[in-house]
Every structure is written in C-alpha cells, then in structure tokens.
Enzyme design. Structure first.
Site, PDB file in Angstrom:
ATOM      1  N   CYS A  73       0.793  -1.240   0.000  1.00  0.00           N
ATOM      2  CA  CYS A  73       0.000   0.000   0.000  1.00  0.00           C
ATOM      3  C   CYS A  73       0.821   1.285   0.000  1.00  0.00           C
ATOM      4  CB  CYS A  73      -0.920   0.059   1.217  1.00  0.00           C
ATOM      5  SG  CYS A  73      -2.021  -1.337   1.388  1.00  0.00           S
ATOM      6  N   HIS A 129      -1.210   6.426   1.963  1.00  0.00           N
ATOM      7  CA  HIS A 129      -1.451   5.515   3.083  1.00  0.00           C
ATOM      8  C   HIS A 129      -1.413   6.237   4.443  1.00  0.00           C
ATOM      9  CE1 HIS A 129      -1.266   1.531   5.057  1.00  0.00           C
ATOM     10  NE2 HIS A 129      -0.403   2.076   5.888  1.00  0.00           N
TER      11      HIS A 129
HETATM   12 CA   LIG Z   1      -3.281  -1.675  -0.845  1.00  0.00          CA
END
Ligand SMILES: [Ca+2]
Ligand SMILES: [Ca+2]
Length: 473
Positions: A73, A129
């Site tokens: 991510c 993120h």
């Molecule tokens: Ca992800």
C-alpha cells in the site's frame, strides 16, 4: 487543509473565462485498495459482479497490462503521488510516509503540482497511506475525511492465531454504515457544486482491503459452496526459487497452509468478491454524480488500484510478491478526448499516471517524473511502447513486465521468466531454459541500476531493534 464541514462553496463562479478553451479539465482520481484483476473488464475472475467499473471501462481506455511500482500500500501510493519508483524514493515496504522520505523533500505530490498550477485540491479516504500530513498537509485544500473504521464488537470468523486485520464476514447490515459508502456520498455532494477553478478530486476507497467486512447483500451475490477457486496447483511451486515463497511468514497475511487447514479459503474468497462488488457500487455513486453534474463533460477520470492480491495462487495470500497476481492492477482513463473502446495491452505503470494527467491537462512538463505519459496509448491503444512496467519489492528484487514477458530477478540472483503469450498463469518458469537466454538477457537490461537504499523512519528502526516486525497490513 479545511475539513469538509467548512467547504468553501463560495467557490461559486466568480469569474468566467474569456474563452471556453482556456478552461482546464477537472480531474477525478479514484483509487481502490488491494483490488487485483478480478473485475469484469479485466477478466481475472469471470463470475465477478462489477457493473459500474465495467461501464467506466466501456466509456474509456483499459490498460490491461498495468502494474504497480511496488506491491504494497504505502510505497505504491508514494510512487503514484511522486511519479517516482522505489528505486528513487527508497520506500520498498510499509513504513515511511511521503513526507518522511529524504529523497522526496523537493518533490511535489501530484496534488501539489496541480494546486500550484491553478487547481483546487480535494481529497477523501485512503489516497496516501499515511494521509497528507506534515509538510504536505497543505497540498489538499479540502479534506473529505480519512479512514472510518467499521468493525464488529467481536471477530466474526477469525481463526485462532490470525491477525485481527484478517477477519471477514457479513457486517454491518447496511451500506450506509460503511466508511466507503459515506465517502462516496461526500464525493457525490462535492461534484454537485460549482467551482471557480478546475478541481482535482482524489477519492480513495478502502475495500477490498482486509478485514473483508461488507453488508450481507454483497455476499449474497456469490455462493460460497460453489464459487470457483483460483488455480493453485502444488506442482506450480516446483520450479520456483524460495525467495518470496515464505514471504507471509513475516507479513500479517495467513499462509496458504493455514488458510487450507482452517477451511477458510471459500469464505475468504467470497468475502473478497463481496467487498469488490460493494466498492464497485461506491464507485458507481461517484460516477453517477459526475454524470449528472455540471462537470460531466470536462472531467478526466482515472481509476486505479494500488497493487494486486493473491488468493492462493502460488500458495500465497495478499501482496508483496513479484508475480502477476501482486503486480497487475486495474487502470482506466476516461473523459474528454479519450475515445471509448479498445483495450491497450502495452505495459503501463502506476508511475505513468502523474505525467499522463499533466499532459492531458496541458500543465507544464514536470522534469522530475520518471514515468512515461500514456497519452499516445490514449490516442491510439495500438501505439507500441518499448519501456516495460518495472515493479520492485523489498530492496534488490525486481520484475520486468513487457507485453509478452515477465522476468524476475531477486537480490540473490535467483530468476524467473514467464511467457505470457502461452502462460498467463505463470506456471512454467523458463529462466533456466537455454533457449530463452537471449530474451532473458534482453529483459535484464531493464533492471534498475543504482537503486536508492531502503529508507526506514526512526520509529521503524526502533521497532526492528526491539524485535517487532514493522509490516502492517
Ligand atoms: Ca493496498
Ligand atoms: Ca511453476
């Protein structure tokens, strides 16, 4: 950054440009978390129900051979927002936030670049993120809200010893209780407004990231007892080097053996599919709102997922590998000047989004970017592209994906080679076959040289010293 409640929809048109052609297109960027190629338009799971994504695909350009720069991510999103690969910014795993990476100190985010060129920036959900914080907080003018966790009081299925992040089940009862649904409604509301500047709206949905909770009606679309499971023959492992085969021993995802032992495979697969269909519905809310809005004809849409996801293929779950299931992502562009229809099978990378949007919106060229504009392929999907999509995972490991091939080289020199013309499942590793030495050498020329060392923020270095594995899902 202004919270949503203070939205300045004094944005009402205070001036009208002299010529309509001077009006820059708006940008609607929709990101989806952990969505692999299980969409109708990519065909990774033929029985999946994604009508809204498929409709967008019909209206725009599908990049069916698009890959993330890093299959996890935070690093993947840092790459999208900086337009740079891990080998330049130094984040090869979950850990450093954009604003912590020394290599990015002078590198504007995608949103900042548009803001500096006259756009108002709005953002909600999971885009970076770690969010837009610290020195990049001001890159976003209007904050539509961040992560809204919806968790049941008690775990629903969680087998003993699993990370709580990996529960799944029918929860909550209604879509309206889901953070993604609320985000979709906020974005829809914003799209009804008038703006006196072009806007760059980033909408980041959390599903189908674990925990795989979604309301019951989405589970009802898939029969847990009969749904097809991905192909994961034991024999596939025989020609694989060990490198990433045990990667889930130190990430939070369960091992394939544990998934089988606990009888969880069907339930997890159903929950992943349910989460996809739920998020497809949320995307539909935003796209419907755009279509009914004053911005319908002047907004470029880009939709992407931050990386792929294994559901047992190569006996692996989740991400972080350099195989097709981890690196391949949905990538769609639609909007003014983009003819609907044909799929582009040339390689594309998520780091290409930044230069593509800059070119589509006719902003000055950003010389820092390492991606390549996809505008030639938006104009004509048959335009060949020599540059492969390159994915890195952990320091020193890279995959090179061209139209027909995947070549993987690990830090210790181990290799894999797959011919996608005849082996889309990557079952047969040709790396040791002398007949493929020439193509292997040709692909190896693309391996990154002088890769930036991995940067770990102080808090993470301390965790490692204390023996705690830093990876979080
Ligand atoms: Ca992800
Ligand atoms: Ca194999």
């Amino acid at each position: 950054m202004k919270p949503f409640s203070f939205l300045l929809f004094s944005f009402a048109l205070s001036f009208a440009p002299l010529h309509s052609e001077e009006v820059k297109p708006n940008v609607l960027m929709i990101s989806i978390d952990d969505l692999n190629d299980w969409t109708g338009f990519l065909g990774g799971y033929p029985e999946v129900h994604t009508p809204h994504l498929d409709e967008l695909a019909r209206q725009g350009r599908i990049f069916s051979n698009a890959h993330c720069a890093i299959p996890v991510c935070s690093s993947s999103r840092v790459s999208v927002m900086s337009g740079l690969p891990a080998t330049t910014h130094g984040s090869y795993e979950i850990g450093p936030a954009y604003q912590e990476l020394p290599a990015l100190e002078e590198v504007p985010t995608l949103q900042r670049y548009f803001k500096d060129h006259g756009y108002v920036t709005l953002s909600g959900g999971k885009v970076l993120h770690h969010g837009f914080r610290g020195r990049i907080a001001d890159d976003i003018d209007v904050d539509l809200g961040g992560r809204k966790k919806t968790r049941p009081k008690e775990m629903i299925h969680l087998p003993k010893g699993w990370s709580k992040a990996w529960d799944w089940g029918q929860f909550p009862k209604n879509d309206t209780e889901m953070g993604d649904h609320q985000l979709a409604l906020s974005a829809a509301e914003v799209l009804e407004k008038d703006f006196d500047q072009p806007f760059f709206l980033s909408v980041g949905f959390f599903r189908p990231h674990v925990p795989l909770y979604a309301p019951p009606k989405w589970f009802d679309l898939y029969d847990v007892d009969t749904l097809p499971l991905p192909k994961s023959p034991e024999s596939d492992l025989a020609d694989l080097p060990m490198n990433f085969r045990t990667i889930n021993d130190y990430a939070l995802a369960p091992t394939h053996a544990k998934v089988l032992e606990t009888g969880s495979q069907r339930g997890l697969t159903q929950a992943y599919l349910a989460s996809i269909s739920f998020v497809d519905h949320c995307v539909g809310i935003v796209l419907d709102a755009l279509e009914k809005s004053p911005h319908a004809d002047n907004t470029v849409i880009v939709l992407w997922s931050d990386h792929g996801f294994h559901l047992g293929e190569k006996h692996h779950w989740a991400k972080r590998t350099l195989w097709e299931e981890s690196t391949r992502v949905p990538l769609l562009f639609a909007g003014p000047g983009i003819d609907p229809g044909e799929t582009c099978v040339e390689p594309a990378s998520l780091i290409d989004i930044f230069p593509t949007l800059v070119e589509l919106c006719e902003l000055p060229k950003n010389s820092l970017l390492e991606g390549i504009s996809l505008v030639p392929q938006l104009e004509d999907p048959k335009t060949p592209r020599e540059h492969p999509a390159i994915t890195s995972s952990y320091f020193g490991n890279h995959a090179i994906r061209t139209r027909d091939w995947r070549y993987i080289r690990y830090a210790d020199g181990a290799e894999e080679l797959y011919d996608h013309r005849v082996d889309p499942d990557e079952f047969t590793n040709l790396a040791k076959d002398p007949e493929h030495e020439v193509i292997k050498q040709r692909l190896a020329k693309w391996l990154p040289k002088n890769a930036a060392p991995e940067f770990k923020p102080v808090r993470q270095r301390e965790q490692v010293r204390g023996g705690v594995i830093p990876a979080t899902e």
